[in-house]
Design a protein around this motif. Structure first.
Motif, PDB file in Angstrom:
ATOM      1  N   LYS A   3      41.909  47.250  31.377  1.00 41.64           N
ATOM      2  CA  LYS A   3      41.764  45.735  31.207  1.00 41.64           C
ATOM      3  C   LYS A   3      42.754  44.930  32.116  1.00 41.64           C
ATOM      4  CE  LYS A   3      41.997  42.127  27.829  1.00 41.64           C
ATOM      5  NZ  LYS A   3      43.400  41.799  27.352  1.00 41.64           N
ATOM      6  N   LYS A   4      41.935  43.817  32.747  1.00 38.46           N
ATOM      7  CA  LYS A   4      43.048  42.970  33.690  1.00 38.46           C
ATOM      8  C   LYS A   4      43.866  42.097  32.551  1.00 38.46           C
ATOM      9  CE  LYS A   4      39.705  42.689  37.402  1.00 38.46           C
ATOM     10  NZ  LYS A   4      38.876  41.607  38.436  1.00 38.46           N
ATOM     11  N   LYS A   5      45.025  41.787  33.007  1.00 39.37           N
ATOM     12  CA  LYS A   5      46.096  41.196  32.370  1.00 39.37           C
ATOM     13  C   LYS A   5      45.975  39.694  32.645  1.00 39.37           C
ATOM     14  CE  LYS A   5      49.587  44.510  31.734  1.00 39.37           C
ATOM     15  NZ  LYS A   5      50.865  44.918  31.882  1.00 39.37           N
ATOM     16  N   THR A   6      46.003  39.055  31.822  1.00 41.18           N
ATOM     17  CA  THR A   6      46.067  37.434  32.045  1.00 41.18           C
ATOM     18  C   THR A   6      47.357  37.013  32.485  1.00 41.18           C
ATOM     19  OG1 THR A   6      46.940  36.865  29.740  1.00 41.18           O
ATOM     20  CG2 THR A   6      44.380  36.964  30.142  1.00 41.18           C
ATOM     21  N   TRP A   7      47.757  35.841  33.252  1.00 42.15           N
ATOM     22  CA  TRP A   7      48.881  35.420  33.632  1.00 42.15           C
ATOM     23  C   TRP A   7      49.978  35.527  32.507  1.00 42.15           C
ATOM     24  CZ3 TRP A   7      50.534  34.651  38.412  1.00 42.15           C
ATOM     25  CH2 TRP A   7      51.649  33.968  38.653  1.00 42.15           C
ATOM     26  N   LYS A   8      49.922  35.047  31.295  1.00 43.56           N
ATOM     27  CA  LYS A   8      50.733  35.259  30.501  1.00 43.56           C
ATOM     28  C   LYS A   8      51.088  36.733  29.916  1.00 43.56           C
ATOM     29  CE  LYS A   8      49.413  30.951  27.966  1.00 43.56           C
ATOM     30  NZ  LYS A   8      48.921  30.400  26.642  1.00 43.56           N
ATOM     31  N   GLU A   9      50.279  37.532  30.247  1.00 41.22           N
ATOM     32  CA  GLU A   9      50.771  39.018  29.693  1.00 41.22           C
ATOM     33  C   GLU A   9      51.465  39.796  31.043  1.00 41.22           C
ATOM     34  OE1 GLU A   9      46.705  40.201  27.180  1.00 41.22           O
ATOM     35  OE2 GLU A   9      46.625  40.485  29.188  1.00 41.22           O
ATOM     36  N   MET A  10      51.402  39.033  32.006  1.00 40.41           N
ATOM     37  CA  MET A  10      51.866  39.675  33.180  1.00 40.41           C
ATOM     38  C   MET A  10      53.629  39.655  33.372  1.00 40.41           C
ATOM     39  SD  MET A  10      49.432  38.250  36.365  1.00 40.41           S
ATOM     40  CE  MET A  10      50.524  39.034  37.749  1.00 40.41           C
ATOM     41  N   SER A  11      54.217  40.820  33.743  1.00 43.15           N
ATOM     42  CA  SER A  11      55.753  40.526  33.790  1.00 43.15           C
ATOM     43  C   SER A  11      55.986  39.459  34.909  1.00 43.15           C
ATOM     44  CB  SER A  11      56.323  41.999  34.180  1.00 43.15           C
ATOM     45  OG  SER A  11      55.869  42.381  35.504  1.00 43.15           O
ATOM     46  N   ALA A  13      58.178  40.112  37.281  1.00 46.28           N
ATOM     47  CA  ALA A  13      57.945  40.716  38.667  1.00 46.28           C
ATOM     48  C   ALA A  13      56.524  40.577  39.082  1.00 46.28           C
ATOM     49  CB  ALA A  13      58.457  42.042  38.598  1.00 46.28           C
ATOM     50  N   ALA A  14      55.709  40.817  38.269  1.00 43.62           N
ATOM     51  CA  ALA A  14      54.194  40.856  38.781  1.00 43.62           C
ATOM     52  C   ALA A  14      53.906  39.403  39.207  1.00 43.62           C
ATOM     53  CB  ALA A  14      53.177  41.382  37.710  1.00 43.62           C
ATOM     54  N   ILE A  19      52.484  35.638  43.338  1.00 43.55           N
ATOM     55  CA  ILE A  19      52.685  34.235  43.978  1.00 43.55           C
ATOM     56  C   ILE A  19      53.130  34.643  45.637  1.00 43.55           C
ATOM     57  CG2 ILE A  19      54.474  32.461  44.270  1.00 43.55           C
ATOM     58  CD1 ILE A  19      54.588  32.513  41.165  1.00 43.55           C
ATOM     59  N   ALA A  20      54.072  35.646  45.890  1.00 47.39           N
ATOM     60  CA  ALA A  20      54.466  35.882  47.188  1.00 47.39           C
ATOM     61  C   ALA A  20      53.245  36.028  48.086  1.00 47.39           C
ATOM     62  CB  ALA A  20      55.469  37.115  47.106  1.00 47.39           C
ATOM     63  N   ALA A  21      52.475  37.125  47.480  1.00 51.03           N
ATOM     64  CA  ALA A  21      51.192  37.588  48.201  1.00 51.03           C
ATOM     65  C   ALA A  21      50.246  36.313  48.536  1.00 51.03           C
ATOM     66  CB  ALA A  21      50.442  38.572  47.636  1.00 51.03           C
ATOM     67  N   GLY A  22      50.150  35.448  47.702  1.00 46.91           N
ATOM     68  CA  GLY A  22      49.455  34.074  47.688  1.00 46.91           C
ATOM     69  C   GLY A  22      49.951  33.138  48.968  1.00 46.91           C
ATOM     70  N   ILE A  23      51.042  33.189  49.082  1.00 45.11           N
ATOM     71  CA  ILE A  23      52.128  32.539  50.065  1.00 45.11           C
ATOM     72  C   ILE A  23      51.767  32.849  51.282  1.00 45.11           C
ATOM     73  CG2 ILE A  23      54.304  31.873  50.689  1.00 45.11           C
ATOM     74  CD1 ILE A  23      55.219  31.474  48.164  1.00 45.11           C
ATOM     75  N   VAL A  24      51.994  34.595  51.462  1.00 46.58           N
ATOM     76  CA  VAL A  24      51.696  35.264  52.778  1.00 46.58           C
ATOM     77  C   VAL A  24      50.153  35.063  53.086  1.00 46.58           C
ATOM     78  CG1 VAL A  24      51.585  37.336  53.625  1.00 46.58           C
ATOM     79  CG2 VAL A  24      53.587  36.581  52.278  1.00 46.58           C
ATOM     80  N   ASN A  25      49.106  35.125  52.395  1.00 50.03           N
ATOM     81  CA  ASN A  25      48.133  35.040  52.669  1.00 50.03           C
ATOM     82  C   ASN A  25      47.639  33.491  53.139  1.00 50.03           C
ATOM     83  OD1 ASN A  25      45.176  35.699  53.003  1.00 50.03           O
ATOM     84  ND2 ASN A  25      44.938  34.710  50.881  1.00 50.03           N
TER      85      ASN A  25
END
Length: 77
Positions: A3-11, A13-14, A19-25
């Motif tokens: 099951k995909k985690k929601t933003w609140k369920e993410m650690s 680090a995740a 966020i880092a991947a979004g900035i690079v993209n």
């Protein structure tokens, strides 16, 4: 299938990785769009419009443009 985690369920680090991947993209997209705008059509392999559209594909488009879309200096024919 997990099951995909929601933003609140993410650690934390995740969340930071996402966020880092979004900035690079986004940075790659902006850099590719600016380069396409400033580079003469004779220095681009193929039509500018096609590379502009392709650059919107996550990571693959901008990296493809920088790898295959630009002609090497002195290669104008």
């Amino acid at each position: 299938m997990a099951k995909k985690k929601t933003w609140k369920e993410m650690s934390p680090a995740a969340k930071a990785g996402t966020i880092a991947a979004g900035i690079v993209n986004l940075s790659l997209l902006v850099a590719a769009q600016r380069d396409i705008s400033k580079r003469p059509a004779a220095m681009i392999n193929g039509p500018k419009a096609a590379w502009r559209a392709a650059s919107f594909l996550n990571f693959i488009g901008p990296v493809g443009y920088f790898t295959f879309g630009r002609k090497k200096p002195g290669a104008v024919k």
